[in-house]
Design a protein around this motif. Sequence first.
Motif, PDB file in Angstrom:
ATOM      1  N   ARG A  46       0.825  -1.203   0.000  1.00  0.00           N
ATOM      2  CA  ARG A  46       0.000   0.000   0.000  1.00  0.00           C
ATOM      3  C   ARG A  46       0.860   1.255   0.000  1.00  0.00           C
ATOM      4  N   SER A  47       2.031   1.209   0.642  1.00  0.00           N
ATOM      5  CA  SER A  47       2.891   2.391   0.727  1.00  0.00           C
ATOM      6  C   SER A  47       3.478   2.789  -0.626  1.00  0.00           C
ATOM      7  N   GLU A  48       3.486   1.873  -1.591  1.00  0.00           N
ATOM      8  CA  GLU A  48       4.056   2.150  -2.910  1.00  0.00           C
ATOM      9  C   GLU A  48       3.023   2.606  -3.937  1.00  0.00           C
ATOM     10  N   GLU A  49       1.750   2.650  -3.545  1.00  0.00           N
ATOM     11  CA  GLU A  49       0.695   2.982  -4.498  1.00  0.00           C
ATOM     12  C   GLU A  49       0.756   4.437  -4.952  1.00  0.00           C
ATOM     13  N   LEU A  50       0.341   4.676  -6.191  1.00  0.00           N
ATOM     14  CA  LEU A  50       0.191   6.045  -6.672  1.00  0.00           C
ATOM     15  C   LEU A  50      -0.803   6.791  -5.781  1.00  0.00           C
ATOM     16  N   ASN A  51      -0.538   8.068  -5.556  1.00  0.00           N
ATOM     17  CA  ASN A  51      -1.489   8.860  -4.779  1.00  0.00           C
ATOM     18  C   ASN A  51      -2.580   9.411  -5.690  1.00  0.00           C
ATOM     19  N   THR A  52      -3.496  10.147  -5.107  1.00  0.00           N
ATOM     20  CA  THR A  52      -4.640  10.652  -5.863  1.00  0.00           C
ATOM     21  C   THR A  52      -4.211  11.494  -7.050  1.00  0.00           C
ATOM     22  N   GLY A  53      -3.322  12.454  -6.798  1.00  0.00           N
ATOM     23  CA  GLY A  53      -2.885  13.341  -7.876  1.00  0.00           C
ATOM     24  C   GLY A  53      -2.210  12.601  -9.009  1.00  0.00           C
ATOM     25  N   GLN A  54      -1.442  11.587  -8.672  1.00  0.00           N
ATOM     26  CA  GLN A  54      -0.764  10.813  -9.713  1.00  0.00           C
ATOM     27  C   GLN A  54      -1.767  10.036 -10.553  1.00  0.00           C
ATOM     28  N   TRP A  55      -2.797   9.473  -9.920  1.00  0.00           N
ATOM     29  CA  TRP A  55      -3.832   8.783 -10.692  1.00  0.00           C
ATOM     30  C   TRP A  55      -4.619   9.757 -11.568  1.00  0.00           C
ATOM     31  N   VAL A  56      -4.876  10.950 -11.057  1.00  0.00           N
ATOM     32  CA  VAL A  56      -5.560  11.962 -11.870  1.00  0.00           C
ATOM     33  C   VAL A  56      -4.759  12.245 -13.132  1.00  0.00           C
TER      34      VAL A  56
END
Length: 367
Positions: free
Chosen positions: A33-43
């Motif tokens: 979970r710590s390596e997941e893209l954050n919200t802005g990156q997914w946007v």
Amino acid sequence: MTVAPPWALLAELTHGCPLRCAYCSNPVELISRSEELNTGQWVGVLRQAADLGVVQTHLSGGEPLLRRDLADIVAAADTAGLYTQLVTSGVGLHERRLAELKDAGLRCVQLSVQHADPITSELIAGARSFAAKERAAKLVRAAGLPLGLNVVLHRANIDALDDLIALGLAWGADRVELANTQFYGWALRNRASLLPTREQVEHARQAVARRRESLGRAMELVWVAADYLDGTAKPCMGGWGAVSLTVAPDGTVLPCPAAASLPGLDPPNAKDYQLAWIWRESHAFNAYRGEAWMQEPCRGCVLRTTDFGGCRCQAHALTGDAARTDPVCRHAPDHGLVRDLVAAPYAADTARAAAPVAAPAYREGGT
């Protein structure tokens, strides 16, 4: 080579999941979970995908409902003009959450189902989940969203196909996808316990044909072939780097969900490169694009324009060489490998098959 734009994006938002299905095709080494893209990156990924030509995205996992920012991601996809489908176990979907997602622009829900019998369903899923799935189906229909069910077929549930179709009708599904197990990740590890017999698959195939005729347009039934038993190579993602791309939870961009297993592919990451460059120029997306990479018998086969040489990940899993002809093809030099595997369920005591290893479940809060 002129490269046509993709039209589909599989956005794997997380590998976190409340279920522990032995047939899971996610990698054995899951992304934390710590390596997941954050919200802005997914946007940013979704905006670039739309600019590249993508028109449809599947928000998947793991379990995408574990992402607390899921509504923001759905809204970003909708703003970019992407048709958005949620692919979910249904665990954690409640009325308020679904309303939030619908308001954000969610257009469709695909719900996973393991069996029509609640007890067997939960044995396969490795978690109490059947009631949550039934509730999720009711909520989706009440919200007026299209509902699809996805059933991964294997030795433990393929004989219940008629009951599974009846369940789809009872739950108001518009579409039921009956997908024979694809042997990648955890499913590959558990192949000995999952692979059905030829008789099981044939009975299931006949049941689908019979139910299609009786259902008419009441509900769509989709049969995803059991290529190990059919002797026919499946068209790899509509052709490698031809119609779709996958973004893994950490931003790794792949031509197909299983391609992370291929050595030397060196897939790029959306945090470092634009999707347009990745799609058109990267080694990962050009490695098996077109026909130049093909060996015989694929190179001279008339089917090469329809099956594209079969699955590269499957060829590597079975032979150690991703450029080999997919061994499921009856014309492949290595077809004997698959023939021997298919013969295994015919052993005198099928109960001696290896017990499945459950995929790990982890449920930490989302980003």
